[in-house]
Design a protein around this motif. Sequence first.
Motif, PDB file in Angstrom:
ATOM      1  N   ASP A 112     -55.345 -29.995   3.436  1.00 23.95           N
ATOM      2  CA  ASP A 112     -54.268 -29.452   4.273  1.00 23.95           C
ATOM      3  C   ASP A 112     -52.962 -29.340   3.498  1.00 23.95           C
ATOM      4  O   ASP A 112     -52.191 -28.388   3.689  1.00 23.95           O
ATOM      5  CB  ASP A 112     -54.082 -30.317   5.516  1.00 23.95           C
ATOM      6  N   ASN A 113     -52.715 -30.302   2.620  1.00 26.57           N
ATOM      7  CA  ASN A 113     -51.509 -30.237   1.788  1.00 26.57           C
ATOM      8  C   ASN A 113     -51.535 -29.006   0.887  1.00 26.57           C
ATOM      9  O   ASN A 113     -50.529 -28.307   0.721  1.00 26.57           O
ATOM     10  CB  ASN A 113     -51.374 -31.501   0.942  1.00 26.57           C
ATOM     11  N   GLU A 114     -52.673 -28.738   0.277  1.00 33.51           N
ATOM     12  CA  GLU A 114     -52.808 -27.584  -0.610  1.00 33.51           C
ATOM     13  C   GLU A 114     -52.573 -26.275   0.138  1.00 33.51           C
ATOM     14  O   GLU A 114     -52.053 -25.301  -0.423  1.00 33.51           O
ATOM     15  CB  GLU A 114     -54.198 -27.571  -1.245  1.00 33.51           C
ATOM     16  N   LYS A 115     -52.944 -26.251   1.425  1.00 37.26           N
ATOM     17  CA  LYS A 115     -52.775 -25.046   2.239  1.00 37.26           C
ATOM     18  C   LYS A 115     -51.388 -24.959   2.878  1.00 37.26           C
ATOM     19  O   LYS A 115     -51.086 -23.996   3.596  1.00 37.26           O
ATOM     20  CB  LYS A 115     -53.836 -25.010   3.336  1.00 37.26           C
ATOM     21  N   GLY A 116     -50.546 -25.983   2.634  1.00 35.76           N
ATOM     22  CA  GLY A 116     -49.205 -25.985   3.199  1.00 35.76           C
ATOM     23  C   GLY A 116     -49.159 -26.245   4.687  1.00 35.76           C
ATOM     24  O   GLY A 116     -48.222 -25.838   5.376  1.00 35.76           O
ATOM     25  N   ILE A 117     -50.174 -26.945   5.205  1.00 37.53           N
ATOM     26  CA  ILE A 117     -50.260 -27.227   6.637  1.00 37.53           C
ATOM     27  C   ILE A 117     -49.457 -28.483   6.984  1.00 37.53           C
ATOM     28  O   ILE A 117     -49.597 -29.513   6.314  1.00 37.53           O
ATOM     29  CB  ILE A 117     -51.731 -27.426   7.060  1.00 37.53           C
ATOM     30  N   ASN A 118     -48.624 -28.395   7.992  1.00 38.72           N
ATOM     31  CA  ASN A 118     -47.983 -29.591   8.542  1.00 38.72           C
ATOM     32  C   ASN A 118     -49.021 -30.349   9.354  1.00 38.72           C
ATOM     33  O   ASN A 118     -49.453 -29.877  10.416  1.00 38.72           O
ATOM     34  CB  ASN A 118     -46.804 -29.216   9.445  1.00 38.72           C
ATOM     35  N   ARG A 161     -63.606 -33.483   8.132  1.00 36.86           N
ATOM     36  CA  ARG A 161     -63.537 -32.447   7.098  1.00 36.86           C
ATOM     37  C   ARG A 161     -63.305 -31.058   7.687  1.00 36.86           C
ATOM     38  O   ARG A 161     -62.513 -30.275   7.170  1.00 36.86           O
ATOM     39  CB  ARG A 161     -64.834 -32.429   6.279  1.00 36.86           C
ATOM     40  N   ASN A 162     -63.991 -30.773   8.795  1.00 38.55           N
ATOM     41  CA  ASN A 162     -64.056 -29.397   9.275  1.00 38.55           C
ATOM     42  C   ASN A 162     -63.244 -29.123  10.546  1.00 38.55           C
ATOM     43  O   ASN A 162     -63.221 -27.988  11.025  1.00 38.55           O
ATOM     44  CB  ASN A 162     -65.511 -29.009   9.540  1.00 38.55           C
ATOM     45  N   LYS A 163     -62.633 -30.154  11.119  1.00 38.84           N
ATOM     46  CA  LYS A 163     -61.786 -30.038  12.307  1.00 38.84           C
ATOM     47  C   LYS A 163     -62.555 -29.675  13.581  1.00 38.84           C
ATOM     48  O   LYS A 163     -61.934 -29.359  14.602  1.00 38.84           O
ATOM     49  CB  LYS A 163     -60.668 -29.006  12.078  1.00 38.84           C
ATOM     50  N   THR A 164     -63.862 -29.720  13.543  1.00 33.21           N
ATOM     51  CA  THR A 164     -64.626 -29.345  14.727  1.00 33.21           C
ATOM     52  C   THR A 164     -65.994 -30.017  14.702  1.00 33.21           C
ATOM     53  O   THR A 164     -66.345 -30.719  13.764  1.00 33.21           O
ATOM     54  CB  THR A 164     -64.785 -27.811  14.826  1.00 33.21           C
ATOM     55  N   GLY A 165     -66.767 -29.796  15.760  1.00 30.62           N
ATOM     56  CA  GLY A 165     -68.092 -30.394  15.901  1.00 30.62           C
ATOM     57  C   GLY A 165     -68.357 -30.603  17.386  1.00 30.62           C
ATOM     58  O   GLY A 165     -67.429 -30.569  18.207  1.00 30.62           O
ATOM     59  N   PRO A 166     -69.619 -30.822  17.779  1.00 33.55           N
ATOM     60  CA  PRO A 166     -69.959 -30.941  19.201  1.00 33.55           C
ATOM     61  C   PRO A 166     -69.160 -32.013  19.938  1.00 33.55           C
ATOM     62  O   PRO A 166     -68.618 -31.756  21.014  1.00 33.55           O
ATOM     63  CB  PRO A 166     -71.456 -31.270  19.178  1.00 33.55           C
ATOM     64  N   LEU A 167     -69.065 -33.213  19.370  1.00 38.93           N
ATOM     65  CA  LEU A 167     -68.337 -34.278  20.057  1.00 38.93           C
ATOM     66  C   LEU A 167     -66.827 -34.076  19.963  1.00 38.93           C
ATOM     67  O   LEU A 167     -66.089 -34.423  20.883  1.00 38.93           O
ATOM     68  CB  LEU A 167     -68.728 -35.643  19.492  1.00 38.93           C
ATOM     69  N   ARG A 168     -66.369 -33.495  18.865  1.00 42.53           N
ATOM     70  CA  ARG A 168     -64.932 -33.255  18.736  1.00 42.53           C
ATOM     71  C   ARG A 168     -64.455 -32.205  19.737  1.00 42.53           C
ATOM     72  O   ARG A 168     -63.326 -32.284  20.248  1.00 42.53           O
ATOM     73  CB  ARG A 168     -64.586 -32.824  17.316  1.00 42.53           C
TER      74      ARG A 168
END
Length: 501
Positions: free
Chosen positions: A162-168, A196-203
Motif C-alpha cells: 500500500d505504501n508503494e501505491k501511495g495509499i493512505n 494480502r488481497n483485501k477480500t475473501g468470503p469471510l471478509r
Amino acid sequence: MYVLLLVVPLCFLVLWLYVKWTGMQNYWTNLGVPQGPVHPIFGSMSFLQKKNPGVWLTELYQQFKPAPYVGIWVFWRRGLVVNCPELSRQILVKDADVFRNRNLASGKSDPMGALNLFTVDDPLWSSLRRRLTLVFTGSKLRGWTTLYQSKVADLVYRIDSDNEKGINIDLRSIFADFSTDIIGESSFGVQCQATRNKTGPLREMTKEFEKYSTWRGLAWSSIFFLPEAVDLFRFSFWPKHTVDYFKKVFKMMVEERGGYERELDGKRDLLDALLKMRQDAKKDNQDMDLDILLSNAMIFLQGGYDTSSTALLYTVYELAYHPEIQQTLYEELAQAKEALGGKEFDAESLATLPYLDAVIKESLRKYPIMGWLDRLALKDYKVNEKLTIPANTVVYVNAIGMHKDSTYFPEPDKFKPERFLPENAQSIVPYTYMPFGEGPRMCIGKRIGQNTVRYGLAAVMLNFELVPRAKYPKPNDIPIEKKGLFYLPGIPLSVEFRRRK
C-alpha cells in the motif's frame, strides 16, 4: 359519540403515562439513590443514536462521582449503574449465580441473533460455554503459531504494498482484514487471504458487520436495552443478507469436513466443537437446531475480528502520537527478537515482554470496546445495607467509567503504559480494569484476542515507524461512533508507516 369513545381512552392513557412517569422520576430518589432526568418514554436512554453508550457512561460516572451507584431507567425497566470496584466484584463474581443472565437478547423472529453465547441465557449458556471452552486451551493456541507467523508476514507485505501505491492506509480496514484471517483459519479452517488481497468470503461478511445504518442502530439499541421490541419490529442482530450468505459458507465448510456425521473429538477448532456439540445432543436424543451452530459461529467471527482489530487500531494510532513510547517498545521487541537467534516470535515469547503487555493494556483501558457489563437480577438482591433492588432490575457495571477515573488511573486521558508495568501493576485496584469482563461470563476469546494483538503489533513495530498524518484528529479528539454501541471511532483513521532501515 365516536369522538368521545376515542377521547376517553386517550385521556386515561395520558393520565396513566403521567402517573408512571412521575413514579419513575421519584423512584430512585426515594430510595436515597442519585439519578438523572427521566424521559417519559425512553427513561434514561434518550441518548441512544445521539451518543455512544461508552461516552454516556463516562459522563454519568463523572456527574455523580463518588456515588457507588446511580439509578437509571432502561426505558421503563429499573436499572442500576454500578461505579464501585467492590460492588462490581460482588455482582460479577461473588454473587454471580444471582446475575447469570444479561439484559440483552434477540427475539423469536431472530433465532440467529438469539442463540449464541453472547445473547443466550442459562441453562443453554452454561452448556455452550462448557463445550466451546475446549477451543481456547493453551495447547490449542500454541498450535496456531505457524498461522500467526504467516499472517503477520502478510500484514507487513500489505503495508509495504500500500505504501508503494501511495495509499493512505485505513487502520480499521487493514487490521480487520488481518484479524478476520486469524479467526477464519483458526476457528473454521478456511484459507483466508484478506490481509494480502483485501477480500475473501469471510471478509465480505465482516465488512457488512461494520456498517451501521440508522435501522441497524435501532435494532442493536433494542437488542441491548429493550429486547421486548425486537419481535415487535422484527429487528435482527445481523442483516438478513449476511445471515443467508454465511449459511452458504457454513454449509461449504461442513461439507469439506465430511458432513455433520463424521466422527469428531471436538478439539480441532471452533467448527469441530460446534459439530461435536450437535452430535452429542443427537446421541442424547436431544434436538440441537442448526441455528445454534450458525449463531455461535457468527458471533465468534464478529467478536473475534472486531475486538482485536479495534485494539490494534487504537494502539497504533496512539503510538504514532507518542514517539518516545514507540521507541521504548521497539527496543524491547528488537532485543527480544535478537535473543531468539533468528527464530520468529511465538505466543510464549511475546507474552513475556512487559512493555508490549503494558502498551496493549493501556490501550484497552483507554478504549474498551464494550465499556459496560450488564447483568439481570434473578431475584430481589441486597446491594448493601442501604439498598435492595427488586428482581428483574438490570445492573450495569460501569467499567469505562472506572477506567477513566483519576482516582484509580491518574491523568486518565493520557496514554501511559507504565501504569501496567510489573512494578506498578500491584497498585491497580482490583475490578477497576475490566476490558474482558470478569466472572463466569468474562470473554471466552480473551487469549486468542491477546495473541492476535501481540503478534500484529510486534510485526508492525519491528518493521515500521509510525508517524501522525495531517488533518486527522489527535487521539483524545477522536469522535466515537454514535449509531453503533461498541466503542469504535466514528471516522476512518490513518497514520504513516515509514519502513525502518
